[in-house]
Structures are given as structure tokens and as C-alpha cells.
Design an enzyme around this catalytic site. Structure first.
Site, PDB file in Angstrom:
ATOM      1  N   ARG A 192       7.953  -7.328  -7.123  1.00  0.00           N
ATOM      2  CA  ARG A 192       6.790  -6.520  -7.509  1.00  0.00           C
ATOM      3  C   ARG A 192       7.102  -5.885  -8.853  1.00  0.00           C
ATOM      4  O   ARG A 192       8.223  -5.986  -9.346  1.00  0.00           O
ATOM      5  CB  ARG A 192       6.401  -5.490  -6.432  1.00  0.00           C
ATOM      6  CG  ARG A 192       7.446  -4.921  -5.560  1.00  0.00           C
ATOM      7  CD  ARG A 192       8.467  -4.082  -6.272  1.00  0.00           C
ATOM      8  NE  ARG A 192       7.840  -3.068  -7.076  1.00  0.00           N
ATOM      9  CZ  ARG A 192       8.383  -2.483  -8.100  1.00  0.00           C
ATOM     10  NH1 ARG A 192       9.618  -2.794  -8.483  1.00  0.00           N
ATOM     11  NH2 ARG A 192       7.749  -1.556  -8.795  1.00  0.00           N
ATOM     12  N   GLY A 193       6.090  -5.215  -9.427  1.00  0.00           N
ATOM     13  CA  GLY A 193       6.234  -4.678 -10.784  1.00  0.00           C
ATOM     14  C   GLY A 193       5.597  -5.685 -11.744  1.00  0.00           C
ATOM     15  O   GLY A 193       5.908  -6.893 -11.669  1.00  0.00           O
ATOM     16  N   ALA A 194       4.718  -5.193 -12.629  1.00  0.00           N
ATOM     17  CA  ALA A 194       3.878  -6.106 -13.411  1.00  0.00           C
ATOM     18  C   ALA A 194       4.663  -7.161 -14.208  1.00  0.00           C
ATOM     19  O   ALA A 194       4.407  -8.365 -14.063  1.00  0.00           O
ATOM     20  CB  ALA A 194       2.959  -5.290 -14.316  1.00  0.00           C
TER      21      ALA A 194
ATOM     22  N   ARG B  79      -2.029 -11.283  -7.005  1.00  0.00           N
ATOM     23  CA  ARG B  79      -2.237  -9.817  -6.988  1.00  0.00           C
ATOM     24  C   ARG B  79      -3.208  -9.500  -8.122  1.00  0.00           C
ATOM     25  O   ARG B  79      -3.017  -9.969  -9.245  1.00  0.00           O
ATOM     26  CB  ARG B  79      -0.904  -9.066  -7.146  1.00  0.00           C
ATOM     27  CG  ARG B  79      -0.011  -9.194  -5.904  1.00  0.00           C
ATOM     28  CD  ARG B  79       1.122  -8.201  -5.903  1.00  0.00           C
ATOM     29  NE  ARG B  79       0.671  -6.848  -5.669  1.00  0.00           N
ATOM     30  CZ  ARG B  79       1.446  -5.768  -5.869  1.00  0.00           C
ATOM     31  NH1 ARG B  79       2.685  -5.915  -6.310  1.00  0.00           N
ATOM     32  NH2 ARG B  79       0.982  -4.563  -5.614  1.00  0.00           N
TER      33      ARG B  79
ATOM     34  N   GLN C 239       8.701   2.872  -3.550  1.00  0.00           N
ATOM     35  CA  GLN C 239       9.418   2.196  -4.645  1.00  0.00           C
ATOM     36  C   GLN C 239      10.311   3.170  -5.412  1.00  0.00           C
ATOM     37  O   GLN C 239      11.341   2.786  -5.960  1.00  0.00           O
ATOM     38  CB  GLN C 239       8.430   1.542  -5.619  1.00  0.00           C
ATOM     39  CG  GLN C 239       7.699   0.336  -5.069  1.00  0.00           C
ATOM     40  CD  GLN C 239       6.361   0.699  -4.460  1.00  0.00           C
ATOM     41  OE1 GLN C 239       6.182   1.794  -3.934  1.00  0.00           O
ATOM     42  NE2 GLN C 239       5.409  -0.216  -4.500  1.00  0.00           N
TER      43      GLN C 239
ATOM     44  N   ASP D 163       0.320  -1.318 -14.961  1.00  0.00           N
ATOM     45  CA  ASP D 163      -0.042  -2.649 -14.451  1.00  0.00           C
ATOM     46  C   ASP D 163      -1.117  -3.302 -15.294  1.00  0.00           C
ATOM     47  O   ASP D 163      -1.191  -4.517 -15.378  1.00  0.00           O
ATOM     48  CB  ASP D 163      -0.493  -2.562 -12.995  1.00  0.00           C
ATOM     49  CG  ASP D 163       0.722  -2.395 -12.108  1.00  0.00           C
ATOM     50  OD1 ASP D 163       1.202  -1.256 -11.976  1.00  0.00           O
ATOM     51  OD2 ASP D 163       1.223  -3.416 -11.598  1.00  0.00           O
TER      52      ASP D 163
ATOM     53  N   ASN E  50      -1.904   2.151 -12.942  1.00  0.00           N
ATOM     54  CA  ASN E  50      -0.510   2.126 -12.473  1.00  0.00           C
ATOM     55  C   ASN E  50      -0.512   2.545 -11.001  1.00  0.00           C
ATOM     56  O   ASN E  50      -1.571   2.853 -10.423  1.00  0.00           O
ATOM     57  CB  ASN E  50       0.374   3.041 -13.330  1.00  0.00           C
ATOM     58  CG  ASN E  50       1.854   2.825 -13.069  1.00  0.00           C
ATOM     59  OD1 ASN E  50       2.349   1.703 -13.103  1.00  0.00           O
ATOM     60  ND2 ASN E  50       2.583   3.887 -12.767  1.00  0.00           N
ATOM     61  N   LYS E  51       0.646   2.594 -10.411  1.00  0.00           N
ATOM     62  CA  LYS E  51       0.800   2.894  -8.979  1.00  0.00           C
ATOM     63  C   LYS E  51      -0.028   4.103  -8.554  1.00  0.00           C
ATOM     64  O   LYS E  51      -0.106   5.095  -9.285  1.00  0.00           O
ATOM     65  CB  LYS E  51       2.285   3.125  -8.702  1.00  0.00           C
ATOM     66  CG  LYS E  51       2.675   3.433  -7.286  1.00  0.00           C
ATOM     67  CD  LYS E  51       2.150   2.471  -6.261  1.00  0.00           C
ATOM     68  CE  LYS E  51       2.508   1.031  -6.530  1.00  0.00           C
ATOM     69  NZ  LYS E  51       1.730   0.074  -5.678  1.00  0.00           N
TER      70      LYS E  51
HETATM   71  O1  MRU Z   1       2.766  -2.376  -6.254  1.00  0.00           O
HETATM   72  P1  MRU Z   1       3.884  -2.489  -7.246  1.00  0.00           P
HETATM   73  O2  MRU Z   1       5.203  -2.039  -6.728  1.00  0.00           O
HETATM   74  O3  MRU Z   1       3.916  -3.873  -7.865  1.00  0.00           O
HETATM   75  O4  MRU Z   1       3.470  -1.486  -8.397  1.00  0.00           O
HETATM   76  C1  MRU Z   1       4.289  -1.411  -9.531  1.00  0.00           C
HETATM   77  C2  MRU Z   1       3.898  -0.358 -10.492  1.00  0.00           C
HETATM   78  O5  MRU Z   1       2.909   0.323 -10.333  1.00  0.00           O
HETATM   79  C3  MRU Z   1       4.742  -0.235 -11.730  1.00  0.00           C
HETATM   80  O6  MRU Z   1       4.746   1.078 -12.195  1.00  0.00           O
HETATM   81  C4  MRU Z   1       4.165  -1.141 -12.819  1.00  0.00           C
HETATM   82  O7  MRU Z   1       4.010  -2.446 -12.343  1.00  0.00           O
HETATM   83  C5  MRU Z   1       5.007  -1.162 -14.030  1.00  0.00           C
HETATM   84  S1  MRU Z   1       6.479  -2.088 -13.803  1.00  0.00           S
HETATM   85  C6  MRU Z   1       7.371  -2.106 -15.231  1.00  0.00           C
END
Ligand code: MRU
Length: 348
Positions: free
Chosen positions: A47-49, A87, A197, A238, A248-249
Site C-alpha cells: 500500500r502507499g501511492a 484501488r 499504518q 494519494d 490522503n489517508k
Molecule cells: O490506504 P493506504 O495505506 O494505501 O494509504 C496510504 C496513504 O494515505 C499515504 O499517506 C499515501 O499513499 C502517500 S505514500 C508515500
């Protein structure tokens, strides 16, 4: 940490460090098909963009491995369109698939309609996307590191670290950049309900690097800021719209509003590939909704009565007005973002 996304060319397998099991277990999931890759993304193994983007590039390679015969291009197209939708919020996923498709087109134009000619070129492009992501994060770290002062404590939300990228991280890249420049920096990691996370991943990777980190529950943010324990907030993103509105999250927008209230600078750190210039503002950014069970349960333990529904939006959008700067690989973009983002793309 750069081996959490590892393609074995001989075995035709993508190995992903299973982020669901951290910090207790370091276990790798083997993906042998694009369908495995999609399942891994949706199930939060990875996970993470930016990490999703890099993983998607390898998903394209595995998709090509699996198609053959006269209709191979059509079959490949079908697999890639499912991959690109795995996603919905992180735009890096679509960005990576489109970059791989452009590479496919270039190779076909130069080599004729030969599937075999595409494979090495595609594999090379996926490697490039992975390598470049680390370099981009390091550049984000150099630019963003200058924003922090010796002795600062940075609050971050979710995990925008090495695990969320091919390595080094975006928000945590900024912290690492400042530390590399000799500054003493501490981090407060919001635990980040519902999947933790921050508590599980951000704390794990900072501890491994010897960077002081303290975990706090999400609703401690106002108290910690009010007590003067936070000098700066840095989060990842994201998807960033052309006007700077940032998805973002879930919970990031509340942190940004609190930071404004307490006069604390709020920065977003992200590569240019996270900016969606086709999106005028944040109102149209698709916000992923995940299973209710992630909220109604912690692990396998139910925490609310049977039959009570739950909201589980995985992301929210922080209006650009709350963002002091967007740290990218080409420098720190400042408001008005419509101008600074356009200039950054003209340069890039
Ligand atoms: O649902 P996730 O864990 O994929 O969400 C991730 C985030 O919100 C991160 O802050 C974002 O992707 C930036 S990662 C460098």
C-alpha cells in the site's frame, strides 16, 4: 529499505513484503500473475501511492507473461484495465500503467507486432520506474529537509515512508533528508485508524533507522499541538488536484485544520506522478470505501455491536488553503498551486 518490492526475473515472480503482518512478522507474498498483484493491492499486502505504482508496473510484466496467441494485445488490455482500477484513489497506479502502455506502443512501433520484442523492454521500464522512485524520494528528502530545523518534532499521519514507496519515502523522506543533513529530528506517528499504518509501519521503519519516534492515537493530535510538542506536520498524498487540493489517508484533513489553528506549518510531500493535472480541484477525486469490518473490528475482535453500520472512507481531501507547501522532486511548490504546479510540469 528497498527490497520490500522485489521482482525475480528467473522465477517470473514478484515478492512483496506483507505489510499486514508488520511489525510482528517479516513475510513475503509471492505474486505470479497480475491477478495475484491486484489481490495483494486490494488486501493491503502492499500500500502507499508510489509503492502501488511500482507494484503495478511489475503487474504489467506478469500480465504480458500470461498472454499469447493472435489476440494477445486485446487480452493484455483487459488485464491492464482491471489492474489500473485495483484501488481508485492513488493516481500513481493509473500513472504507472499508462507509462507502461506508452512503452509498449513505442516498442511495437519500432519492432513490429512482436510480443517477444516487448518483454525485455517492458521489464526494463518496470525496473526504471522502481529505481527512479527511490531517486525521486531522495530528491524530495533533500528539498523538504531544508524546511525542518534542528530539534524539530514532526507529526505525520499514516505511512508515507520507505514501505509506501520503492524506498526512502516521501513524508519520511523529508525527515530522513533533514537527519542526513545533520539535524536532530523526532517524529510523532499518528496511529492511523482503522489499519494502523502509523503505529505499525511508520514506527517500525523509523525505529529500524534509529530516528526517535513516538506513537499517539489520532485523537491526541490537538492536545499534542496545543502543548507545543509539534513544530511541523508532513504527510504524503494519494492524489493532488491541479489546484493543490490533496487526497490522503482519512484523518489528514482534520490534522491540517488543527495545524492551522495552532499556527503549525502543514506540508505535503509527493512525487509529481501523484499530481493529477486533469483534475481541476479535489471535489472529483474518487475516495475509496473499504469493508466496514475494518472499522467494526480490530483484527478479528469485534468492537461495536452486531448490526451497527460503519463508515470506512479510506481517504479524505485537504483543501489547498491549509497546505503551506508541496514538496516534490523539483522543489517545494507554494501557493497559488495552480501556477506552481503548472510551472513544475513545464519544467519536468
Ligand atoms: O490506504 P493506504 O495505506 O494505501 O494509504 C496510504 C496513504 O494515505 C499515504 O499517506 C499515501 O499513499 C502517500 S505514500 C508515500
Amino acid at each position: 529499505m528497498e527490497d520490500h518490492i522485489r521482482f525475480d526475473a528467473r522465477e517470473r515472480t514478484l515478492f512483496l513484503l506483507d505489510q499486514r503482518l508488520l511489525p510482528e512478522q517479516e513475510h513475503y507474498v509471492a505474486c505470479r500473475s497480475v491477478e495475484d498483484v491486484i489481490r495483494a493491492m486490494q488486501g493491503m499486502v502492499v500500500r502507499g501511492a508510489p509503492a502501488i505504482g511500482v507494484t503495478a508496473a511489475w503487474g504489467c510484466v506478469l500480465a504480458l507473461d500470461a498472454v499469447d496467441g493472435p489476440d494477445w494485445q486485446e487480452l493484455l488490455g483487459q488485464k491492464l484495465s482491471l489492474l489500473a482500477k485495483a484501488r481508485p484513489t492513488a493516481v500513481n497506479l493509473r500513472w504507472a500503467v499508462e507509462r507502461m502502455q506508452r512503452c509498449l506502443q513505442r516498442t511495437l512501433d519500432s519492432a513490429g507486432l512482436e510480443r517477444e520484442a516487448v518483454l525485455p523492454a517492458w521489464e526494463a521500464e518496470a525496473w526504471r520506474i522502481q529505481r527512479e522512485d527511490v531517486e525521486i524520494c531522495q530528491a524530495i528528502g533533500r528539498h523538504g529537509g531544508e524546511l525542518l530545523q534542528d530539534g524539530d518534532t514532526v507529526l505525520t499521519h499514516c505511512n508515507a515512508g520507505a514501505l509506501a514507496t520503492a524506498g526512502y519515502g516521501t513524508a519520511l523522506g523529508v525527515v530522513r533528508g533533514a537527519v542526513a543533513a545533520g539535524k536532530r529530528i523526532a517524529v510523532i506517528a499518528d496511529e492511523t485508524r482503522p489499519l494502523f499504518q502509523g503505529a505499525r509501519l511508520t514506527a517500525w521503519e523509523l525505529q529500524r533507522d534509529g530516528i526517535p519516534v513516538t506513537v499517539a492515537c489520532d485523537n491526541a493530535c490537538a492536545l499534542l499541538m496545543g502543548k507545543g510538542l509539534v513544530q511541523c506536520v508532513v504527510t504524503g498524498a494519494d492524489r493532488i488536484a491541479a489546484n493543490g487540493d490533496t487526497a490522503n489517508k482519512i484523518g489528514t484533513c482534520a490534522v491540517a485544520i488543527l495545524a492551522r489553528h495552532f499556527g503549525i506549518p502543514f506540508y505535503v510531500a509527493a512525487p509529481l506522478s501523484t499530481i493529477d493535472t486533469d483534475m481541476v480541484d479535489g471535489s472529483a477525486i474518487p475516495l475509496e470505501q473499504r469493508p466496514e469490518q475494518e472499522v467494526t473490528h480490530v483484527g478479528t475482535a469485534r468492537i461495536c455491536p452486531v448490526g451497527v453500520p460503519a463508515y470506512n472512507f479510506a481517504f479524505d481531501v485537504t483543501p489547498a488553503a491549509y497546505i503551506q507547501g508541496i514538496v516534490t522532486e523539483v522543489g517545494v511548490l507554494r501557493p497559488p498551486y495552480t501556477e506552481s504546479i503548472r510551472r513544475a510540469f513545464d519544467r519536468g
